[in-house]
Motif scaffolding. Structure first.
Motif, PDB file in Angstrom:
ATOM      1  N   GLU A 158       6.572   9.698  -2.078  1.00  0.00           N
ATOM      2  CA  GLU A 158       5.430   8.801  -1.901  1.00  0.00           C
ATOM      3  C   GLU A 158       5.591   7.689  -2.921  1.00  0.00           C
ATOM      4  OE1 GLU A 158       0.881   9.249  -3.031  1.00  0.00           O
ATOM      5  OE2 GLU A 158       1.409  10.420  -1.235  1.00  0.00           O
ATOM      6  N   ALA A 159       5.321   6.458  -2.511  1.00  0.00           N
ATOM      7  CA  ALA A 159       5.444   5.314  -3.410  1.00  0.00           C
ATOM      8  C   ALA A 159       4.264   4.377  -3.199  1.00  0.00           C
ATOM      9  CB  ALA A 159       6.754   4.578  -3.156  1.00  0.00           C
ATOM     10  N   GLY A 160       3.934   3.608  -4.236  1.00  0.00           N
ATOM     11  CA  GLY A 160       2.825   2.653  -4.162  1.00  0.00           C
ATOM     12  C   GLY A 160       3.164   1.395  -3.396  1.00  0.00           C
ATOM     13  N   SER A 161       4.451   1.070  -3.272  1.00  0.00           N
ATOM     14  CA  SER A 161       4.877  -0.108  -2.515  1.00  0.00           C
ATOM     15  C   SER A 161       6.331   0.059  -2.087  1.00  0.00           C
ATOM     16  CB  SER A 161       4.707  -1.384  -3.341  1.00  0.00           C
ATOM     17  OG  SER A 161       5.553  -1.351  -4.466  1.00  0.00           O
TER      18      SER A 161
ATOM     19  N   VAL B 289       0.862  -1.186   0.000  1.00  0.00           N
ATOM     20  CA  VAL B 289       0.000   0.000   0.000  1.00  0.00           C
ATOM     21  C   VAL B 289       0.896   1.233   0.000  1.00  0.00           C
ATOM     22  CG1 VAL B 289      -1.907  -1.178   1.156  1.00  0.00           C
ATOM     23  CG2 VAL B 289      -0.212   0.023   2.515  1.00  0.00           C
ATOM     24  N   ILE B 290       0.303   2.401  -0.091  1.00  0.00           N
ATOM     25  CA  ILE B 290       1.068   3.647  -0.228  1.00  0.00           C
ATOM     26  C   ILE B 290       1.993   3.867   0.975  1.00  0.00           C
ATOM     27  CG2 ILE B 290       0.867   6.158  -0.323  1.00  0.00           C
ATOM     28  CD1 ILE B 290      -1.663   5.766  -1.979  1.00  0.00           C
ATOM     29  N   VAL B 291       3.236   4.194   0.657  1.00  0.00           N
ATOM     30  CA  VAL B 291       4.255   4.521   1.646  1.00  0.00           C
ATOM     31  C   VAL B 291       4.678   5.965   1.389  1.00  0.00           C
ATOM     32  CG1 VAL B 291       6.564   3.973   2.486  1.00  0.00           C
ATOM     33  CG2 VAL B 291       5.071   2.149   1.684  1.00  0.00           C
ATOM     34  N   HIS B 292       4.730   6.773   2.426  1.00  0.00           N
ATOM     35  CA  HIS B 292       5.187   8.160   2.260  1.00  0.00           C
ATOM     36  C   HIS B 292       6.097   8.525   3.415  1.00  0.00           C
ATOM     37  CE1 HIS B 292       2.433   9.686   5.390  1.00  0.00           C
ATOM     38  NE2 HIS B 292       1.635   8.729   4.962  1.00  0.00           N
ATOM     39  N   GLY B 293       6.932   9.508   3.152  1.00  0.00           N
ATOM     40  CA  GLY B 293       7.846   9.947   4.196  1.00  0.00           C
ATOM     41  C   GLY B 293       9.007  10.702   3.622  1.00  0.00           C
ATOM     42  N   SER B 294      10.104  10.660   4.362  1.00  0.00           N
ATOM     43  CA  SER B 294      11.302  11.379   3.942  1.00  0.00           C
ATOM     44  C   SER B 294      12.503  10.452   4.041  1.00  0.00           C
ATOM     45  CB  SER B 294      11.507  12.619   4.809  1.00  0.00           C
ATOM     46  OG  SER B 294      11.697  12.248   6.153  1.00  0.00           O
TER      47      SER B 294
END
Length: 192
Positions: free
Chosen positions: A160-163, A148-153
């Motif tokens: 942001e990435a889909g996996s 699922v969507i992963v976001h951060g720094s």
């Protein structure tokens, strides 16, 4: 008169103190504890562990430590363990580390896989600070995957990435994060 009072007053005090002890009601300390019968029956019905701790090592030599606030076996599938406030720390041989934390997790004791859910936080010494809603963590290999969507720094900016796939230390390379499925990156070059 004073001589008689010196004798009578201490005797009167002694009589008063002895009556306190002779006529005192016995107390039952267990009966004074405030437990409701329903609460006791619920605790007896539900088995569980408070603050469990599990540690191991991957074939590559990385150290894995998992702890939780509480853990209870699933009543319908005994190989599943429902855990609350879970944190998994992976420490690589080179000294780097990654932490995976979530509000809840279901651990499959047959194949040593933990499914973390609910505001999963990922932090690593490589500079990543990530968030996702679901993550599957292989406790034997030290590998984590989120579909699922992963976001951060990270060290290169925010994204942001889909996996995401995190692989632990292998013979060929150190631990690494791999992001797929529509990666959006805001690159922030370092200023030296």
């Amino acid at each position: 008169m004073i001589a008689w009072l010196k004798i009578l007053l201490p005797l009167a005090a002694l009589v008063l103190l002895s009556t306190l002890f002779l006529f005192a009601r016995p107390s039952n300390p267990i009966a004074a504890l405030p437990f409701a019968q329903v609460e006791i029956e619920e605790k007896l019905r539900s088995q569980g562990i408070t603050e469990p701790y599990f540690a191991g090592q991957t074939p590559a030599g990385d150290q894995i430590a998992m702890r939780a606030a509480s853990a209870r076996p699933d009543p319908e599938a005994l190989h599943l363990v429902n855990s609350v406030d879970v944190a998994v720390d992976i420490t690589m041989q080179d000294g780097g580390s990654a932490r995976f934390a979530s509000k809840s997790a279901v651990v499959n004791t047959d194949n040593q896989v933990a499914n973390l859910e609910g505001d999963v936080e990922i932090n690593s010494t490589a500079g990543f600070d990530l968030h996702t809603e679901k993550l599957t963590l292989d406790l034997l290999e030290g590998r984590a995957q989120s579909d699922v969507i992963v976001h951060g720094s990270g060290p290169f900016g925010t994204f942001e990435a889909g996996s995401m796939l995190y692989s632990g230390d292998t013979a060929a390379q150190n631990a690494q994060f791999r992001f797929d499925n529509g990666v959006k990156l805001i690159y922030m070059p370092s200023r030296n």
